[in-house]
Design a protein around this motif. Structure first.
Motif, PDB file in Angstrom:
ATOM      1  N   LYS A   2       4.967   5.463 -11.399  1.00 20.00           N
ATOM      2  CA  LYS A   2       6.117   5.730 -10.551  1.00 20.00           C
ATOM      3  C   LYS A   2       6.495   4.454  -9.795  1.00 20.00           C
ATOM      4  N   VAL A   3       7.770   4.243  -9.552  1.00 20.80           N
ATOM      5  CA  VAL A   3       8.203   3.143  -8.688  1.00 20.80           C
ATOM      6  C   VAL A   3       8.803   3.750  -7.423  1.00 20.80           C
ATOM      7  N   LEU A   4       8.335   3.300  -6.274  1.00 21.52           N
ATOM      8  CA  LEU A   4       8.855   3.806  -5.003  1.00 21.52           C
ATOM      9  C   LEU A   4       9.418   2.637  -4.212  1.00 21.52           C
ATOM     10  N   LYS A   5      10.637   2.791  -3.749  1.00 20.35           N
ATOM     11  CA  LYS A   5      11.238   1.725  -2.951  1.00 20.35           C
ATOM     12  C   LYS A   5      11.444   2.204  -1.518  1.00 20.35           C
ATOM     13  N   PHE A   6      11.031   1.369  -0.575  1.00 22.66           N
ATOM     14  CA  PHE A   6      11.202   1.689   0.844  1.00 22.66           C
ATOM     15  C   PHE A   6      12.096   0.638   1.486  1.00 22.66           C
ATOM     16  N   GLY A   7      13.170   1.082   2.093  1.00 23.10           N
ATOM     17  CA  GLY A   7      14.142   0.162   2.687  1.00 23.10           C
ATOM     18  C   GLY A   7      13.787  -0.225   4.115  1.00 23.10           C
ATOM     19  N   GLY A   8      14.697  -0.956   4.715  1.00 21.86           N
ATOM     20  CA  GLY A   8      14.484  -1.480   6.060  1.00 21.86           C
ATOM     21  C   GLY A   8      14.110  -0.429   7.100  1.00 21.86           C
ATOM     22  N   THR A   9      14.736   0.749   7.007  1.00 18.78           N
ATOM     23  CA  THR A   9      14.409   1.779   8.001  1.00 18.78           C
ATOM     24  C   THR A   9      12.976   2.275   7.821  1.00 18.78           C
ATOM     25  N   SER A  10      12.491   2.285   6.568  1.00 14.49           N
ATOM     26  CA  SER A  10      11.117   2.748   6.319  1.00 14.49           C
ATOM     27  C   SER A  10      10.068   1.722   6.738  1.00 14.49           C
ATOM     28  N   VAL A  11      10.494   0.472   6.903  1.00 12.64           N
ATOM     29  CA  VAL A  11       9.557  -0.534   7.395  1.00 12.64           C
ATOM     30  C   VAL A  11      10.058  -1.099   8.731  1.00 12.64           C
ATOM     31  N   GLN A  22       1.145   6.696   4.248  1.00  8.61           N
ATOM     32  CA  GLN A  22       0.678   8.034   3.845  1.00  8.61           C
ATOM     33  C   GLN A  22       1.287   8.448   2.512  1.00  8.61           C
ATOM     34  N   ILE A  23       2.590   8.255   2.394  1.00  4.94           N
ATOM     35  CA  ILE A  23       3.292   8.648   1.156  1.00  4.94           C
ATOM     36  C   ILE A  23       2.700   7.889  -0.036  1.00  4.94           C
ATOM     37  N   VAL A  24       2.550   6.584   0.139  1.00  6.95           N
ATOM     38  CA  VAL A  24       2.077   5.751  -0.971  1.00  6.95           C
ATOM     39  C   VAL A  24       0.650   6.128  -1.356  1.00  6.95           C
ATOM     40  N   GLU A  25      -0.217   6.268  -0.377  1.00  6.63           N
ATOM     41  CA  GLU A  25      -1.620   6.557  -0.704  1.00  6.63           C
ATOM     42  C   GLU A  25      -1.761   7.945  -1.335  1.00  6.63           C
ATOM     43  N   HIS A  26      -0.899   8.845  -0.938  1.00  6.73           N
ATOM     44  CA  HIS A  26      -0.898  10.187  -1.531  1.00  6.73           C
ATOM     45  C   HIS A  26      -0.429  10.115  -2.991  1.00  6.73           C
ATOM     46  N   GLU A  27       0.669   9.429  -3.225  1.00  2.00           N
ATOM     47  CA  GLU A  27       1.223   9.306  -4.580  1.00  2.00           C
ATOM     48  C   GLU A  27       0.254   8.591  -5.519  1.00  2.00           C
ATOM     49  N   LYS A  30      -2.217  10.345  -7.682  1.00  5.22           N
ATOM     50  CA  LYS A  30      -1.743  11.069  -8.869  1.00  5.22           C
ATOM     51  C   LYS A  30      -1.462  10.153 -10.060  1.00  5.22           C
ATOM     52  N   GLN A  31      -0.965   8.951  -9.784  1.00  8.50           N
ATOM     53  CA  GLN A  31      -0.638   8.002 -10.854  1.00  8.50           C
ATOM     54  C   GLN A  31      -0.499   6.604 -10.254  1.00  8.50           C
ATOM     55  N   PRO A  32      -0.526   5.566 -11.127  1.00  2.00           N
ATOM     56  CA  PRO A  32      -0.298   4.212 -10.601  1.00  2.00           C
ATOM     57  C   PRO A  32       1.113   4.121 -10.011  1.00  2.00           C
ATOM     58  N   VAL A  33       1.236   3.355  -8.945  1.00  4.25           N
ATOM     59  CA  VAL A  33       2.561   3.216  -8.311  1.00  4.25           C
ATOM     60  C   VAL A  33       2.897   1.741  -8.085  1.00  4.25           C
ATOM     61  N   VAL A  34       4.159   1.428  -8.237  1.00  6.48           N
ATOM     62  CA  VAL A  34       4.665   0.106  -7.842  1.00  6.48           C
ATOM     63  C   VAL A  34       5.557   0.342  -6.629  1.00  6.48           C
ATOM     64  N   VAL A 174       1.082  -5.668 -17.161  1.00  6.44           N
ATOM     65  CA  VAL A 174       0.470  -5.122 -18.370  1.00  6.44           C
ATOM     66  C   VAL A 174      -0.804  -4.338 -18.036  1.00  6.44           C
ATOM     67  N   ASP A 175      -1.602  -4.840 -17.103  1.00  6.16           N
ATOM     68  CA  ASP A 175      -2.720  -4.045 -16.569  1.00  6.16           C
ATOM     69  C   ASP A 175      -2.276  -3.558 -15.212  1.00  6.16           C
ATOM     70  N   LEU A 176      -1.772  -2.360 -15.194  1.00  6.82           N
ATOM     71  CA  LEU A 176      -1.147  -1.862 -13.972  1.00  6.82           C
ATOM     72  C   LEU A 176      -2.205  -1.484 -12.928  1.00  6.82           C
ATOM     73  N   PRO A 177      -2.207  -2.152 -11.769  1.00  5.53           N
ATOM     74  CA  PRO A 177      -3.136  -1.739 -10.719  1.00  5.53           C
ATOM     75  C   PRO A 177      -2.736  -0.353 -10.197  1.00  5.53           C
ATOM     76  N   ARG A 178      -3.622   0.274  -9.461  1.00  6.54           N
ATOM     77  CA  ARG A 178      -3.322   1.585  -8.863  1.00  6.54           C
ATOM     78  C   ARG A 178      -2.095   1.468  -7.948  1.00  6.54           C
TER      79      ARG A 178
END
Ligand code: ASP
Ligand code: MG
Length: 270
Positions: A2-11, A22-27, A30-34, A174-178
Motif C-alpha cells: 500500500k502507498v499512503l501519502k500524508f500532507g502538510g496538515t497531517s504533519v 498510529q495509522i502507519v504502524e497499524h497498516e 497487514k502489508q508492506p507500506v510506502v 525491489v526488496d520492499l521493507p515493511r
C-alpha cells in the motif's frame, strides 16, 4: 503493498503527526507500506517567503529562518522521546538547516534568486519533515526521492521522465521493507542533477508515481477531508463526500479546481 501519502496538515501539529504514526504502524502489520510525506504544514510557503526577503536584501530573512528552524526543533523535542534517536535526528536536521541557512545567506549577499536556487531552498521542507517522520515511526527506512523521481526540462518546465522514474522506483523498492518513508514533491533533473520538484502540491503525485510503478493494491491520500466532495466545504456548507468516482471523473474534478488532490496525481492510473 500500500502507498499512503500524508500532507502538510497531517504533519503540521504534534497531535496529527502522532495520529500518522498510529495509522502507519497499524497498516504495516497487514502489508508492506510506502509512506510519502509533505513538508510540515505551512513550511513551503515560509521557505519561499523567506527567500524573497533574502533576495531583496531584507535582514529579516534571519528571523524567518530562525522561526523555521525552531518549528522543526520543537516538533522533534516533543515527539521523539528516545534520547539517542533524538540526538541522531537533531544532528541530521541541524546539518540540513545549516545548508539552508548558507543558501539564504548567499541569496541575501548577491540579491539573486534563480529558479535553481529557489528549487533547492524549497526542497528542504520535505527533506526535513521526512527525516523527522522516519525517526518517529518505528522501523521506518528513509529513501531519497531525488534518487528515483527524475525530471527533464521541456519548454522551460520540469517534466517527469516517466519511464526512467518507473524503472528506478522498481529497482529501489525491489526488496520492499515493511515501512518505507519517502519525501514527496522533490526530484532531480536527470541531465543536470539539479534539484527540481513536481510543482506545488506535488507530494500527491510522488505517491501516485510510486503506487503505479509498484502496482500497489491501494494508494491512500490522507488529508483533512474524507474524500472528493461535491463542492469546497469552506464555501458550501452542505457539500458532501462522494463515495465513488472513476479516475476520469476524479481528473475532471481536479482540472475544474477541486483542491483535494494535485491534478497530475491521477495520470499514472489512466
Ligand atoms: N510541500 C509542497 C507544497 O506545499 C508539496 C505538497 O505539499 O504536496 O506545495
Ligand atoms: Mg495537497
Amino acid at each position: 503493498m500500500k502507498v499512503l501519502k500524508f500532507g502538510g496538515t497531517s504533519v503540521g501539529s504534534v497531535e496529527s503527526v502522532l495520529t500518522l504514526k498510529q495509522i502507519v504502524e497499524h497498516e504495516a502489520q497487514k502489508q508492506p507500506v510506502v509512506i510519502v510525506v509533505s513538508a510540515l504544514g505551512g513550511i513551503t510557503d515560509k521557505l519561499l517567503a523567506t527567500a524573497q526577503l533574502a533576495k531583496h536584501g531584507n535582514e529579516h530573512w534571519k528571523n524567518d529562518f530562525d522561526a523555521i528552524a525552531d518549528r522543526h526543533h520543537r516538533m522533534i523535542n516533543t515527539i521523539i522521546t528516545d534520547d539517542q534517536a533524538r540526538e541522531e535526528l537533531s544532528q541530521t536536521v541541524d546539518a540540513l538547516l545549516e545548508q539552508l541557512r548558507s543558501i539564504y545567506f548567499g541569496v541575501f549577499l548577491i540579491h539573486d534568486l534563480s529558479e535553481k536556487t529557489q528549487n533547492a531552498i524549497v526542497s528542504y521542507g520535505e527533506r526535513l519533515s521526512s527525516q523527522i517522520v522516519a525517526t518517529l515511526i518505528t522501523g521506518a527506512q528513509w529513501f531519497d526521492a531525488c534518487q528515483f523521481i527524475k525530471t527533464e526540462r521541456e519548454n522551460e518546465k520540469h517534466k517527469l521522465d516517466t519511464e526512467l522514474t518507473n524503472n528506478l522506483v522498481r529497482k529501489t523498492f525491489v526488496d520492499l521493507p515493511r515501512i518505507s518513508l519517502v519525501p514527496g514533491f522533490i526530484s532531480r533533473d536527470k541531465n543536470t542533477d539539479e534539484i527540481t520538484n513536481l510543482g506545488r502540491g506535488g507530494s500527491d503525485y510522488t505517491a501516485a508515481i510510486i503506487a503505479a510503478a509498484l502496482d500497489a493494491e491501494v494508494l491512500e491520500i490522507w488529508t483533512d477531508v474524507d474524500g472528493f466532495m461535491t463542492a469546497d466545504p469552506r464555501v458550501i456548507k452542505t457539500a458532501y463526500t462522494i463515495n465513488e468516482l472513476s479516475y476520469i471523473e476524479a481528473m475532471e474534478l481536479c482540472n475544474f479546481g477541486a483542491k483535494v488532490i494535485y491534478p497530475p496525481t491521477i495520470y499514472p492510473f489512466v
